[in-house]
Design an enzyme around this catalytic site. Structure first.
Site, PDB file in Angstrom:
ATOM      1  N   TYR A 234      15.357  -2.736  -8.265  1.00  0.00           N
ATOM      2  CA  TYR A 234      15.331  -1.533  -9.092  1.00  0.00           C
ATOM      3  C   TYR A 234      14.779  -1.846 -10.478  1.00  0.00           C
ATOM      4  CZ  TYR A 234      17.064   2.192 -12.121  1.00  0.00           C
ATOM      5  OH  TYR A 234      17.158   3.190 -13.063  1.00  0.00           O
ATOM      6  N   ALA A 235      15.287  -2.906 -11.099  1.00  0.00           N
ATOM      7  CA  ALA A 235      14.806  -3.301 -12.427  1.00  0.00           C
ATOM      8  C   ALA A 235      13.324  -3.641 -12.391  1.00  0.00           C
ATOM      9  CB  ALA A 235      15.612  -4.493 -12.935  1.00  0.00           C
TER      10      ALA A 235
END
Length: 413
Positions: A234-235
Site C-alpha cells: 500500500y505504501a
C-alpha cells in the site's frame, strides 16, 4: 508560498531519480493491467450494467451508473467564484465528509465511486444516500475505466479534480495485491491521462498517505525527508503516485498536490481501522490485541480527526495553482494532528467513553507492513494554507462513539 517551494526544491533535487522510477512504475502498471485482463478479469461494462465476475476489492469489472441530469444539478454552485469539483471516492470516509463540506461552502461537487466490498457496502451506501439527500450525486463506476472517466470530466464545467479514491488498508495488501495495482496505480494513471487530454487541464489534488514514510526513524516526519523504504505494498503504491504525479507535472505542466493523511478517524469512518473495531470489541467483549514492537515498544499513531483533514484538503484545493506551465506546481503536504498517541491510550479513552473495560492482550506486531510510529510535521501546510488541527483525541473519539451508538442502534453504557 514556502510550503510549495520546498516541495519544488525536493523535486528538482531528485529529478532524474523520480522520472526513471515513475516511468518504470507506469510501464509496470500497463504490464500488470494486461496480465489481469488475460487472467480472466472482465473489462468495464456498459452504462447501467455489469459483466459477471469478481467484485469488491478484486480487479473485476464494476458497473457504470450515470444520470446526466443529476450530475448537472450536483455541479451547480452557490454563486460566482465557487468551484466545481470532480471528487473521486465519495462513497469513502474522507471523500464523503469532504463532499459535504464543499457543498456547505457553496461549491459544486460530482462524485465517483465503485462501491467495492473491501468493507461493508451498506456503510458506503449510507454515505451515498446522505450525499444524495443533500443534492450531491455520486456516479457509480471504476476510476480505471478511462473511457468512462473521460466522459464524466465532460459532464460539468469542472474547475478542480480531487482524487481521494483508492484501495485502502496496509494489511489487506498481503492478501490481494492486484487490487492495489488496479485502483491505486492504474486508476491514478488513468485519471491523469483523462485530465491531460482535456481542452483545459485542471489542477489535481490527490490523497497520498503517511505510510510513504515507511521505515524512516527521524520524527516528526517532514515532506523534505526521503521516502525510499516503504514497509507495505500500500505504501509503495502511494509513493508511486507521488512520483507519477511529479512526472506529469514536469512533462505536461499539470498542477498536482499530494496530501499525506495521518490515521484519519471520526463518524462514518472505516470499519477496518483500529478505533472502529476496538469500539465494537469493547462493547461485545471480544479480545483486543494491542501490538508491540520487537523491543517492547508501544505502537503510536498521529490520530487525526476527519474535520481537520477536510479543512486541509479544501485548503490545498483553494491554493492549487492552475495547470499552466509556468504557474503549475508540484506540492506535497502532511495532514496530521502533530500529537502522536499510543494505541493503549486510544483504548483507554474508548473504555472511558463507553463506560466499559475491554479484554486486552499485548501481542507482537505481525509482519504485514505496519510501522511502529507516525508523527506529522505540518509546518508546510500551515504556511501554505493555514492548516492547523483543532481536535484532540478524546473529543474526536466522543463524537465517533456518539455516531456509532446512533448508527448501530446501541444505547448508552
Amino acid at each position: 508560498m514556502r510550503g510549495g517551494g520546498r516541495g519544488n526544491e525536493a523535486g528538482r533535487a531528485n529529478f532524474k531519480y523520480l522520472i526513471v522510477v515513475a516511468l518504470g512504475v507506469t510501464f509496470l502498471v500497463a504490464f500488470l493491467h494486461g496480465a489481469v485482463a488475460k487472467s480472466g478479469a472482465p473489462e468495464s461494462a456498459g452504462r447501467g450494467t455489469r459483466k459477471e465476475g469478481p467484485r469488491g476489492a478484486d480487479t473485476g469489472a464494476f458497473k457504470r451508473v450515470f444520470d446526466a441530469e443529476r450530475a448537472r444539478a450536483s455541479c451547480r454552485t452557490g454563486g460566482p467564484g465557487k468551484h466545481v469539483v470532480f471528487l473521486t471516492g465519495t462513497g469513502g470516509f474522507v471523500g464523503f465528509h469532504t463532499a459535504l463540506e464543499l457543498q456547505k461552502q457553496g461549491h459544486g461537487v460530482l462524485g465517483l465511486d465503485n462501491f467495492n466490498d473491501y468493507y461493508e457496502t451498506s456503510l458506503k451506501r449510507a454515505r451515498q444516500g446522505i450525499l444524495l439527500e443533500k443534492g450531491i450525486y455520486t456516479v457509480e463506476g471504476d476510476i480505471a475505466d478511462g473511457e468512462f472517466v473521460a466522459q464524466l470530466l465532460e459532464a460539468c464545467p469542472f474547475t478542480h479534480v480531487l482524487h481521494l479514491a483508492a484501495q485502502a488498508g496496509v494489511r489487506y495488501a498481503a492478501k490481494n495485491p492486484l487490487a492495489y495495482v488496479h485502483s491505486n496505480l492504474l486508476g491514478f494513471v488513468t485519471l491523469l491521462e483523462a485530465v491531460k487530454k482535456m481542452k483545459v487541464m485542471l489542477p489535481v489534488v490527490y490523497a497520498s498517505s503517511s505510510s510513504v514514510y515507511g521505515l524512516n526513524t527521524k520524527v516528526p516526519f517532514s515532506e523534505e525527508d526521503r521516502v525510499d523504504h516503504p514497509a507495505s505494498l500500500y505504501a509503495a503504491t502511494k509513493k508511486s503516485n507521488e512520483m507519477i504525479a511529479h512526472s506529469y507535472h514536469n512533462i505536461y505542466g499539470m498542477s498536482l498536490t499530494g496530501l499525506r493523511f495521518f490515521t484519519v478517524y471520526g463518524p462514518y469512518g472505516r470499519p477496518d481501522m483500529a478505533y472502529f473495531f476496538f469500539t465494537k470489541y469493547i462493547l461485545d467483549g471480544t479480545e483486543i490485541q494491542i501490538f508491540q514492537g520487537p523491543n517492547g515498544e508501544e505502537v503510536q499513531r498521529d490520530f487525526t480527526y476527519v474535520d481537520d483533514i477536510v479543512a486541509g484538503v479544501i485548503g490545498s484545493l483553494e491554493t492549487a495553482p492552475p495547470s499552466v506551465k509556468g504557474q503549475a506546481t508540484y506540492r506535497l503536504f502532511n495532514l496530521g494532528n502533530t500529537h502522536p498517541e499510543t494505541v493503549t491510550t486510544l483504548v483507554e479513552n474508548l473504555e472511558e467513553i463507553l463506560g466499559k473495560e475491554g479484554r486486552k492482550r499485548v501481542v507482537p506486531m505481525p509482519a504485514t507492513g505496519d510501522v511502529l510510529a507516525t508523527h506529522a510535521n505540518v509546518s508546510a501546510a500551515y504556511e501554505a494554507f493555514g492548516y492547523q488541527p483543532k481536535t484532540d483525541l478524546k473529543t474526536g473519539l466522543r463524537r465517533f462513539v456518539d455516531w456509532y451508538r446512533e448508527y448501530y442502534g446501541i444505547g448508552g453504557g
